[in-house]
Every structure is written in structure tokens, then in C-alpha cells.
Design a protein around this motif. Structure first.
Motif, PDB file in Angstrom:
ATOM      1  N   GLY A  24      -3.001  -5.152   2.636  1.00  0.00           N
ATOM      2  CA  GLY A  24      -2.197  -6.315   2.268  1.00  0.00           C
ATOM      3  C   GLY A  24      -1.511  -6.140   0.923  1.00  0.00           C
ATOM      4  N   GLY A  25      -2.244  -5.574  -0.056  1.00  0.00           N
ATOM      5  CA  GLY A  25      -1.660  -5.336  -1.368  1.00  0.00           C
ATOM      6  C   GLY A  25      -0.510  -4.364  -1.312  1.00  0.00           C
ATOM      7  N   TRP A  26      -0.649  -3.301  -0.515  1.00  0.00           N
ATOM      8  CA  TRP A  26       0.421  -2.320  -0.409  1.00  0.00           C
ATOM      9  C   TRP A  26       1.633  -2.880   0.336  1.00  0.00           C
ATOM     10  N   ILE A  27       1.403  -3.749   1.299  1.00  0.00           N
ATOM     11  CA  ILE A  27       2.530  -4.397   1.985  1.00  0.00           C
ATOM     12  C   ILE A  27       3.326  -5.248   1.000  1.00  0.00           C
ATOM     13  N   VAL A  28       2.605  -6.032   0.182  1.00  0.00           N
ATOM     14  CA  VAL A  28       3.279  -6.875  -0.819  1.00  0.00           C
ATOM     15  C   VAL A  28       4.044  -6.018  -1.827  1.00  0.00           C
ATOM     16  N   LEU A  29       3.398  -4.948  -2.328  1.00  0.00           N
ATOM     17  CA  LEU A  29       4.051  -4.092  -3.323  1.00  0.00           C
ATOM     18  C   LEU A  29       5.244  -3.357  -2.730  1.00  0.00           C
ATOM     19  N   GLY A  30       5.089  -2.812  -1.532  1.00  0.00           N
ATOM     20  CA  GLY A  30       6.185  -2.075  -0.907  1.00  0.00           C
ATOM     21  C   GLY A  30       7.388  -2.952  -0.632  1.00  0.00           C
ATOM     22  N   LEU A  87      -0.482   7.146   2.993  1.00  0.00           N
ATOM     23  CA  LEU A  87      -1.643   6.270   3.186  1.00  0.00           C
ATOM     24  C   LEU A  87      -1.921   6.056   4.666  1.00  0.00           C
ATOM     25  N   LEU A  88      -0.858   5.861   5.453  1.00  0.00           N
ATOM     26  CA  LEU A  88      -1.021   5.663   6.892  1.00  0.00           C
ATOM     27  C   LEU A  88      -1.592   6.919   7.543  1.00  0.00           C
ATOM     28  N   ALA A  89      -1.124   8.080   7.110  1.00  0.00           N
ATOM     29  CA  ALA A  89      -1.632   9.332   7.662  1.00  0.00           C
ATOM     30  C   ALA A  89      -3.120   9.504   7.351  1.00  0.00           C
ATOM     31  N   CYS A  90      -3.516   9.184   6.107  1.00  0.00           N
ATOM     32  CA  CYS A  90      -4.929   9.255   5.736  1.00  0.00           C
ATOM     33  C   CYS A  90      -5.768   8.318   6.602  1.00  0.00           C
ATOM     34  N   MET A  91      -5.252   7.114   6.823  1.00  0.00           N
ATOM     35  CA  MET A  91      -5.992   6.134   7.624  1.00  0.00           C
ATOM     36  C   MET A  91      -6.175   6.623   9.062  1.00  0.00           C
ATOM     37  N   VAL A  92      -5.101   7.133   9.650  1.00  0.00           N
ATOM     38  CA  VAL A  92      -5.160   7.592  11.039  1.00  0.00           C
ATOM     39  C   VAL A  92      -6.111   8.778  11.183  1.00  0.00           C
ATOM     40  N   ILE A  93      -6.007   9.749  10.265  1.00  0.00           N
ATOM     41  CA  ILE A  93      -6.849  10.944  10.332  1.00  0.00           C
ATOM     42  C   ILE A  93      -8.329  10.582  10.180  1.00  0.00           C
ATOM     43  N   LEU A  94      -8.639   9.726   9.196  1.00  0.00           N
ATOM     44  CA  LEU A  94     -10.032   9.370   8.952  1.00  0.00           C
ATOM     45  C   LEU A  94     -10.618   8.530  10.082  1.00  0.00           C
ATOM     46  N   MET A  95      -9.816   7.655  10.646  1.00  0.00           N
ATOM     47  CA  MET A  95     -10.336   6.789  11.709  1.00  0.00           C
ATOM     48  C   MET A  95     -10.434   7.511  13.042  1.00  0.00           C
ATOM     49  N   ALA A  96      -9.542   8.489  13.260  1.00  0.00           N
ATOM     50  CA  ALA A  96      -9.554   9.209  14.542  1.00  0.00           C
ATOM     51  C   ALA A  96     -10.457  10.430  14.506  1.00  0.00           C
ATOM     52  N   GLY A  97     -10.542  11.088  13.375  1.00  0.00           N
ATOM     53  CA  GLY A  97     -11.259  12.343  13.295  1.00  0.00           C
ATOM     54  C   GLY A  97     -12.703  12.227  12.858  1.00  0.00           C
ATOM     55  N   GLY A 128       8.799  -4.651 -13.576  1.00  0.00           N
ATOM     56  CA  GLY A 128       7.992  -3.973 -12.571  1.00  0.00           C
ATOM     57  C   GLY A 128       6.518  -4.265 -12.716  1.00  0.00           C
ATOM     58  N   VAL A 129       6.035  -4.419 -13.954  1.00  0.00           N
ATOM     59  CA  VAL A 129       4.624  -4.727 -14.176  1.00  0.00           C
ATOM     60  C   VAL A 129       4.280  -6.092 -13.592  1.00  0.00           C
ATOM     61  N   PHE A 130       5.231  -7.028 -13.638  1.00  0.00           N
ATOM     62  CA  PHE A 130       5.017  -8.335 -13.013  1.00  0.00           C
ATOM     63  C   PHE A 130       4.809  -8.151 -11.510  1.00  0.00           C
ATOM     64  N   LEU A 131       5.658  -7.338 -10.897  1.00  0.00           N
ATOM     65  CA  LEU A 131       5.545  -7.098  -9.457  1.00  0.00           C
ATOM     66  C   LEU A 131       4.220  -6.450  -9.109  1.00  0.00           C
ATOM     67  N   LEU A 132       3.805  -5.458  -9.904  1.00  0.00           N
ATOM     68  CA  LEU A 132       2.507  -4.809  -9.694  1.00  0.00           C
ATOM     69  C   LEU A 132       1.379  -5.822  -9.823  1.00  0.00           C
ATOM     70  N   SER A 133       1.432  -6.643 -10.869  1.00  0.00           N
ATOM     71  CA  SER A 133       0.377  -7.639 -11.103  1.00  0.00           C
ATOM     72  C   SER A 133       0.322  -8.655  -9.974  1.00  0.00           C
ATOM     73  N   PHE A 134       1.487  -9.079  -9.504  1.00  0.00           N
ATOM     74  CA  PHE A 134       1.549 -10.015  -8.386  1.00  0.00           C
ATOM     75  C   PHE A 134       0.897  -9.403  -7.141  1.00  0.00           C
ATOM     76  N   SER A 135       1.153  -8.114  -6.899  1.00  0.00           N
ATOM     77  CA  SER A 135       0.569  -7.432  -5.737  1.00  0.00           C
ATOM     78  C   SER A 135      -0.948  -7.339  -5.862  1.00  0.00           C
ATOM     79  N   VAL A 136      -1.435  -7.042  -7.073  1.00  0.00           N
ATOM     80  CA  VAL A 136      -2.881  -6.943  -7.297  1.00  0.00           C
ATOM     81  C   VAL A 136      -3.556  -8.292  -7.080  1.00  0.00           C
ATOM     82  N   ILE A 137      -2.946  -9.355  -7.629  1.00  0.00           N
ATOM     83  CA  ILE A 137      -3.517 -10.701  -7.463  1.00  0.00           C
ATOM     84  C   ILE A 137      -3.526 -11.103  -5.990  1.00  0.00           C
ATOM     85  N   ALA A 138      -2.434 -10.788  -5.265  1.00  0.00           N
ATOM     86  CA  ALA A 138      -2.384 -11.091  -3.831  1.00  0.00           C
ATOM     87  C   ALA A 138      -3.479 -10.336  -3.084  1.00  0.00           C
TER      88      ALA A 138
END
Length: 437
Positions: free
Chosen positions: A218-224, A252-262, A388-398
């Protein structure tokens, strides 16, 4: 005049150093699980002394000499203190022991750091604190990976959280966002930040904690999405930033897929909701397709449902003020070893302990943050270097808010201090642009 400025900077530097020391001490700060020994007492005492010294230093410089700046962040903290005071008095009047009231309030006292950081530190110092949290998160992540390799790898019925209580710390999640953000923001290709964010993300995956993964995603979706919307400047700069966002999120998606499938890591999420066929056919209806049965994991999901029902029941019993902070509860079907103070959902906890007053406070804070974000989008010039730091902070709080609605992490000192840093970072960054007409 020059001496006065130098003196303020000197005192600001002392507060800054004290805060940095506490951030580093979080790595070894024991979990508040009720267990005590000499080493734990020593660490808690050292941390408490640093915290008291930080507050006294701030009061000496700002309250006694310059006075307190009554701004929005100050009013938010004071409002929360008043809310806790009302809740404490209400709880005591209903029979809650004072010791439980103190235990209920204690972790939240570090929210006062929002005022200290916003009024005593410079913007550059706050950004350096955020960088430090990012690098500290690498040590958290490496500790999780080490425990996984020692205790879990090759042992299908083990989890990192069985051996390391602090594996559920939010700091690796925060570190993934911080290091990823600095990779995106850097003009040159500094791959150490990309490597760092991947290490933190993998560590979160290895905990096999669903709420941590949901919060981090969720945090990465908000930040991206935030970076893409925030950077309105057309041209090569925007293309580079969007490309970097895609690189990070694809990794990140590749890491998730590899770890969950392998590996066996995906089983906890795969079996959370399963669909099976009901093979018990009725005579004469053999030709009909078998009925589909949806089964929900009866572990953490059922626990959360029982807790929510208990919170609603407690809220209905006392809707205005709740049960009061420090309220201990227990419910049939849950074996926590006796009545407990915590709950795995921050909104349910607020309703149960603080009632309508607490819910109103949370709504006001959420509306204020959303309005601040809208203003920042309007007044900034569309460069990631500005705001940008505001955006990062907003993503962390979310991300923290999502995580706190699935896990009982919000009553920890670590969680409160980290959130305080990012609330303060948002407030300081917002002030700079709020003056722009």
C-alpha cells in the motif's frame, strides 16, 4: 544577534544529536512484552534518560527563552494530550487501575516529539534523520534474514516471528520506502539505494506476516502514484522519474513473485482464502456440477473479527468517551493469557478506548493531512526535489495507518517515534509552501 543565532543552533544541535542517538537505540530497544531482566532495564533506562534530556533541552531553549510556536502541529499534539487526559479520568472513574492507565498512555507520550522536531530542528536535519532511519532499516532487514536462514530455512513449520519478536517492526517497511524514494530522486544512477530497498522488501516477505506485506505494498502504491502525479513538469526529468518508479516497483514485484512461487512463503497468503469442491452429491443429481465452497483462514482473520466485535460491543456500552485508556478486555474464543490492553486494529482500539471523541479526532487529522497534500500539489513547482520529502512522509504515514489496522503495532514506542518524525517532516515541508500565495 549573531551570538543568539549561534546559541540557538548549538542547542538545536544538542537536541538533534539526542534524537539521532534514540533512533539508533531503537534497534536494540526491547519489545514491551512485560519481560524484564538487568540488560533490558539498563536499555530502557538509557532510552528514558535520553528522552527526558531531549524534552528538558527543548523546554529550556524554546519554552523559557523563545516561547512555543502555537501552530497546527502543536495544536494536534495538545489535542491528543487533552483527549488522553479525558480518557484517563473517565477510565479511572469506571474502575480502571491507575497502573493500567499509565501503561495505556506511556507509549503515546513520544508524540510530543512532533512539536520538538518541528520547532527545534532545521529542515536539513530532519531529512538527515530520515536518511538515518533508512540506513538503520538495513540492519533490521539483515537481522530478519539472518534469523530466517538460521531458524526457518529448511524447517517448514517455523517462522521468523517465533524467534524474533521485533521481526514485525515497521522500520524495514519504512526503510524500503525511504531508500526507494532516494533512488528515484537521485539524478545519478545510485544503485545502492535500489539494493537497500530490495533488501528491506525481501526481509518483510521473509517474516510471512500478511499485514506487513499489505502495508508495504500500500505504501509503495501511494508513493509510486504520488510521484507520477506530483511531478507535473514535462520533459526528460519526468520521464526519468517515471522510469525509475517503474524499475523499483517491477523489481519489488519480481522479488514477491519469486519468493512466493519458489519457496514455502506463499502458503500463508495462498491458504488465506481457498476454494474447494463439495463432492457430496445428492442422489439423482450426479450430473450437476459440484458446489464450490469458499474457506477463509480461521487464524488471524477470525481473531480480527472477534476483536472487532468486542470493540463494537464496548463502544456501544460507552459511545461518547469509550471505555477509557488502559481498559483491559477479553473475549470468548481468544486465549491471550488474560485481559489485554492492545488490539490488532487502530480504529477499533480508538472506538473502544476513546469513543466518539477519539473517532472525531482521527477524522480531523485525516482531513487535515488530505488538505495539506492537496495544497502541496497545487503550490509546489512540480519538481521532486521540492516537496518530495512531504510526499515520502505522506506515503509512510499512509503505510503505517494500513499496517496499524491489521496489527497491534501502534502502541509501541518505536512506531510512535517513527510516525512522529514523519508527521514533523510533513509539517515542516508544508510550512515552506503554505506561505506561497
Amino acid at each position: 544577534m549573531r551570538f543568539s543565532i549561534q546559541n540557538r543552533l548549538k542547542n538545536s544541535g544538542v537536541i538533534y544529536i539526542l534524537l539521532l542517538m534514540q533512533l539508533m537505540l531503537l534497534f536494540i530497544l526491547p519489545s514491551m512484552d512485560g519481560r524484564m531482566n538487568k540488560i533490558r532495564i539498563l536499555i530502557y533506562t538509557l532510552f528514558a534518560c535520553l528522552s527526558v534530556a531531549t524534552v528538558l533541552m527543548f523546554l529550556k531553549e524554546n519554552w523559557a527563552k523563545k516561547g512555543i510556536n502555537v501552530d497546527g502541529s502543536f495544536l494536534c499534539v495538545v489535542g491528543f494530550i487533552v483527549l488522553c487526559a479525558i480518557s484517563a479520568l473517565w477510565g479511572i472513574s469506571r474502575g480502571t487501575p491507575i497502573s493500567d492507565v499509565v501503561r495505556g498512555i506511556l507509549p503515546f507520550t513520544w508524540f510530543c516529539y512532533i512539536v520538538i522536531i518541528t520547532q527545534a530542528l532545521q529542515q536539513k536535519q530532519i531529512e538527515n534523520m530520515i536518511r538515518l532511519i533508512g540506513w538503520i532499516s538495513i540492519f533490521y532487514a539483515l537481522r530478519i534474514i539472518t534469523y530466517y536462514m538460521v531458524y526457518v530455512f529448511g524447517h517448514p513449520y517455523q517462522r521468523v516471528t517465533f524467534h524474533l519478536i521485533k521481526a514485525t517492526s515497521m522500520i524495514p517497511m519504512v526503510g524500503s520506502l525511504i531508500l526507494g524514494f532516494f533512488y528515484i530522486r537521485k539524478k545519478n544512477k545510485n544503485k545502492k539505494y535500489l539494493f537497500g530497498t530490495l533488501v528491506c522488501f525481501i526481509a518483510v516477505m521473509l517474516t510471512e506476516t500478511k499485514s506487513m506485506l499489505m502495508g508495504l505494498v500500500g505504501g509503495w502504491i501511494v508513493l509510486g502514484i504520488g510521484v507520477v502525479i506530483y511531478v507535473r513538469k514535462k520533459g526528460v526529468d519526468k520521464k526519468k522519474l517515471v522510469r525509475k518508479v517503474l524499475i523499483v516497483e517491477c523489481c519489488l514485484l519480481a522479488c514477491m513473485v519469486i519468493l512466493m512461487a519458489g519457496t514455502n512463503l506463499g502458503k500463508r497468503w495462498k491458504t488465506m482464502v481457498s476454494i474447494s469442491d463439495n463432492n457430496g452429491s445428492i442422489e439423482g443429481n450426479e450430473a450437476e456440477e459440484p458446489e464450490k465452497i469458499v474457506t477463509v483462514d480461521e487464524g488471524s482473520v477470525s481473531v480480527r473479527i472477534i476483536e472487532l466485535k468486542m470493540a463494537v460491543k464496548s463502544f456501544i456500552n460507552s459511545p461518547i468517551f469509550g471505555q477509557g485508556i488502559g481498559y483491559r478486555w477479553q473475549a470468548d474464543g481468544l486465549d491471550y493469557g488474560g485481559p489485554v490492553l492492545y488490539m490488532h486494529n487502530i480504529l477499533a482500539y480508538i472506538l473502544m478506548d476513546f469513543g466518539i471523541l477519539g473517532a472525531a479526532y482521527i477524522i480531523i487529522i485525516l482531513v487535515a493531512i488530505i488538505r495539506m497534500n492537496a495544497k502541496m500539489l497545487k503550490k509546489s513547482n512540480g519538481k521532486i526535489e521540492d516537496g518530495g520529502v512531504f510526499l515520502l512522509s505522506f506515503s509512510v504515514i499512509a503505510m503505517a495507518f494500513v499496517y496499524a489496522n491489521f496489527f497491534a503495532v501502534f502502541r509501541s514506542i518505536e512506531f510512535v517515534i517513527i510516525c512522529s518524525v514523519f508527521f514533523a517532516a510533513m509539517a515542516v515541508e508544508y510550512k515552506k509552501y503554505d506561505r506561497i500565495e
